[in-house]
Design a protein around this motif. Structure first.
Motif, PDB file in Angstrom:
ATOM      1  N   GLY A   7      42.862  81.429  35.580  1.00  0.00           N
ATOM      2  CA  GLY A   7      43.119  80.656  36.784  1.00  0.00           C
ATOM      3  C   GLY A   7      42.169  79.504  36.952  1.00  0.00           C
ATOM      4  N   SER A   8      41.738  78.843  35.861  1.00  0.00           N
ATOM      5  CA  SER A   8      40.838  77.711  35.986  1.00  0.00           C
ATOM      6  C   SER A   8      41.179  76.697  34.920  1.00  0.00           C
ATOM      7  N   GLU A 537      39.079  74.964  43.741  1.00  0.00           N
ATOM      8  CA  GLU A 537      40.041  73.870  43.907  1.00  0.00           C
ATOM      9  C   GLU A 537      40.377  73.598  45.374  1.00  0.00           C
ATOM     10  N   LYS A 563      41.261  77.647  40.116  1.00  0.00           N
ATOM     11  CA  LYS A 563      42.471  77.579  40.919  1.00  0.00           C
ATOM     12  C   LYS A 563      42.499  78.682  41.973  1.00  0.00           C
ATOM     13  N   ASN A 564      43.238  78.437  43.046  1.00  0.00           N
ATOM     14  CA  ASN A 564      43.430  79.437  44.111  1.00  0.00           C
ATOM     15  C   ASN A 564      42.099  79.992  44.611  1.00  0.00           C
TER      16      ASN A 564
END
Length: 599
Positions: A7-8, A537, A563-564
């Motif tokens: 997630g990055s 983010e 992310k998230n």
């Protein structure tokens, strides 16, 4: 751009499940036999990742836990990774108790709107509840997910953990009621959730189970994991009392006497519940939750991450810190030193550190006025003053080289320290440092606009509502951290005890604002060591655009955007944070201090 983790992102460096007619979890007739001398549980069993990975598989691909065969399970965790094909979706899920759990859910091309909505919502960073069963294929265990849906309230996670503990006690302790109750009229005539009180392991009297959370799961009739009528009412009488001093046995007798329960029965039930630790936990939570929180702070570091509590006194300040030593500490090996943010403490790093290599020498410090470190009034708590104190601690612990890792205000201190003592710092890792808004073209968030114009700091709440607003601001997915009001009150009270010291530290920071602005570019450009910049983010405190600004100014830097994720990266994405830090250190500096680059 280079993908990093699930997630990055970084720069600078065919089947299905058909529910049978008996309903989910129902046991087919005649399936209550024992297999290989062990009980088969048709109940939906709540488990953690650690339990799932401890499941044993026999020669005919049956699954056992605590000597009982497990058929169907329930599990709650955070989605770390999602992989979709035309026929199935594979989720990798983390609940912080053990390795990731892999769940496969077959895609149904006739999904109804609600199912489609649930599937769309099940993405990285979302907590989900999984219902399914075990499969064994190519010598690998996996979970076939019948139902995967987002957790709507964070309290569901607490309830699930309570269910896990209760089910574990039920599977390992045998009969769930005192022997004197098993054949009394209290049992058979007063079932809870369809379970007669006389139920014990192997007695086919139950048709469903009511867990502590209040949810009922339907069983094949071999396991009782619920409370009897009198046990439930006694527990409710105790939990329902809101008196600070607690509730006496006489209060319980007075309340339940009219319902046909004698004092002898009530006292016997209280004794049983105390033996099972149910009353103890309920009482601690409702009347003395600060004790539970204190236990978490005192023992959580060791239990979760193998950290040991230490302290030392330097120039009148007693510093508290966690330390984890490797089995064999190489002479002059660098320490990995973690610094928390404003109003936080060292415990915020525990979930991240439990995922870091055991070979590292780790120090996690409570900064002055935070956590368990003492506070001296009228001290210098500007960044320069704090860095002076930090250097004193590093020298006192006899750290020759340090991998310095800071988040938020701790990242600012780390940055200033590295600029003043470059020969001490092997590498620098900065998680959303509050400095980019002071640079030319830097973006001020609403948080800093309010802080610098009126002195209002969202990180200093004085009410439960303010505490919840703070959580909503520092986290992107704050629904994962919705606290019950009773727990929120405890956390707020903990912060209020340090309110005056926090205010003094804030005043010193605000006084230093003009000086910090004038030297921000000079400080940043002077950093020559390998530097990692990590940003959420969706950071609402330090604008994410700051990552690119700092990257341009710091010569040997690389950036990872998660992310998230919001501002409190180590809490919101602990496993991913650990992976990013471990990857950076392994690439930029070996374990031996002598091999690290001296600037």
């Amino acid at each position: 751009m280079e993908a990093t983790g699930g997630g990055s992102y970084a720069y600078g460096g065919g089947g299905g499940y058909m529910q049978d007619s008996q309903g989910f979890g129902a046991s087919p007739a005649g399936d209550s036999k024992k297999k290989g001398g062990q009980s088969r549980l048709q109940t939906l069993v709540p488990l953690t990742a650690a339990q799932i990975h401890s499941i044993q598989v026999d020669n005919d691909d049956s699954f056992y836990l605590d000597g009982k065969e497990i058929q169907q399970i329930e599990f709650i965790g955070e989605i770390i990774e999602v992989n979709e094909t035309a026929t199935a979706i594979t989720y990798k899920i983390d609940d912080r108790t053990g390795p990731l759990v892999e769940v496969r859910k077959w895609v149904d091309d006739q999904e109804n709107p609600e199912q489609l909505q649930n599937r769309a919502a099940c993405r990285e960073g979302v907590y989900v509840r999984v219902v399914g069963n075990f499969k064994f294929f190519s010598k690998q265990k996996s979970i076939n997910g019948f139902d995967v849906r987002p957790v709507e309230n964070f309290n569901e996670i607490y309830e699930h953990l309570a269910d896990v503990m209760y089910a574990h006690l039920a599977m390992t302790k045998g009969p769930l009621v005192p022997e004197q109750f098993q054949h009394s009229s209290l049992g058979v005539s007063a079932p809870v959730g369809g379970i007669g009180v006389g139920a014990a392991w192997g007695n086919p009297v139950a048709t469903s189970t009511q867990l502590p959370s209040g949810r009922t799961v339907y069983a094949g009739s071999r396991v009782d994991t619920g409370l009897s009528n009198i046990q439930r009412q006694v527990l409710e009488a105790i939990s329902g009392s809101m008196m600070d001093k607690g509730v006496s046995i006489h209060d319980v007798v007075k309340r339940l006497g009219p319902h046909g329960f004698s004092e002898k029965q009530i006292r016997s039930t209280v004794d049983f519940l105390c033996n099972e630790a149910v009353v103890a936990l309920a009482t601690l939570y409702w009347f003395y939750p600060s004790i539970l929180y204190s236990c978490y702070k005192r023992f959580g570091g060791y239990l979760l991450a193998g950290l040991h509590r230490k302290q030392l006194t330097v120039n009148g300040i007693t510093y508290a810190y966690f330390e984890r030593l490797p089995v064999a500490l190489v002479k002059d090996a660098p320490a990995v030193l973690f610094l928390h943010g404003f109003t936080a403490d060292k415990t915020m790093w525990m979930l991240t550190i439990r995922n870091l290599p055991k070979e590292w020498w780790i120090i996690v410090l409570d900064l002055p006025g935070h956590g368990d470190t003492s506070f001296v009034q009228n001290g210098d708590y500007s960044p320069t003053g704090m860095v002076t104190k930090l250097h004193e601690v590093i020298e006192a612990i006899n750290i020759h080289h340090v991998h310095l890792i800071g988040t938020s205000l701790g990242a600012l201190y780390a940055m200033v320290y590295a600029s003043k003592h470059p020969s001490k710092v092997a590498t620098l890792s900065l998680l959303c440092p509050p400095v980019a808004h002071k640079l030319p073209d830097g973006v001020r968030t609403e948080f800093f606009e309010s802080l610098e114009s009126s002195g209002t700091n969202l990180l200093l709440p004085t009410t439960v509502e303010g505490f919840h607003r703070m959580i909503d601001t520092v986290l992107h997915q704050s629904n994962k951290f919705k606290f019950h009001r009773r727990l929120s009150e405890v956390l707020l009270d903990e912060r209020m005890q340090k309110y005056e010291s926090f205010k003094e530290i804030q005043q010193d920071l605000i006084k230093d604002t003009d000086n910090a602005s004038s030297r921000a570019v000079e400080t940043v450009e002077g950093l020559m060591m390998n530097t990692l910049l990590v940003w959420g983010e969706h950071d609402k405190i330090c604008h994410p655009s700051g990552a690119a600004l700092l990257h341009k100014l710091i010569k040997n830097s690389e950036v990872v955007m998660i992310k998230n994720c919001g501002h409190t990266i180590a809490l919101e994405k602990p496993r991913e944070t650990a992976n990013i830090i471990a990857n950076f250190l392994s690439r930029n500096c070996p374990t031996q201090a002598s091999d690290c680059k001296d600037d």
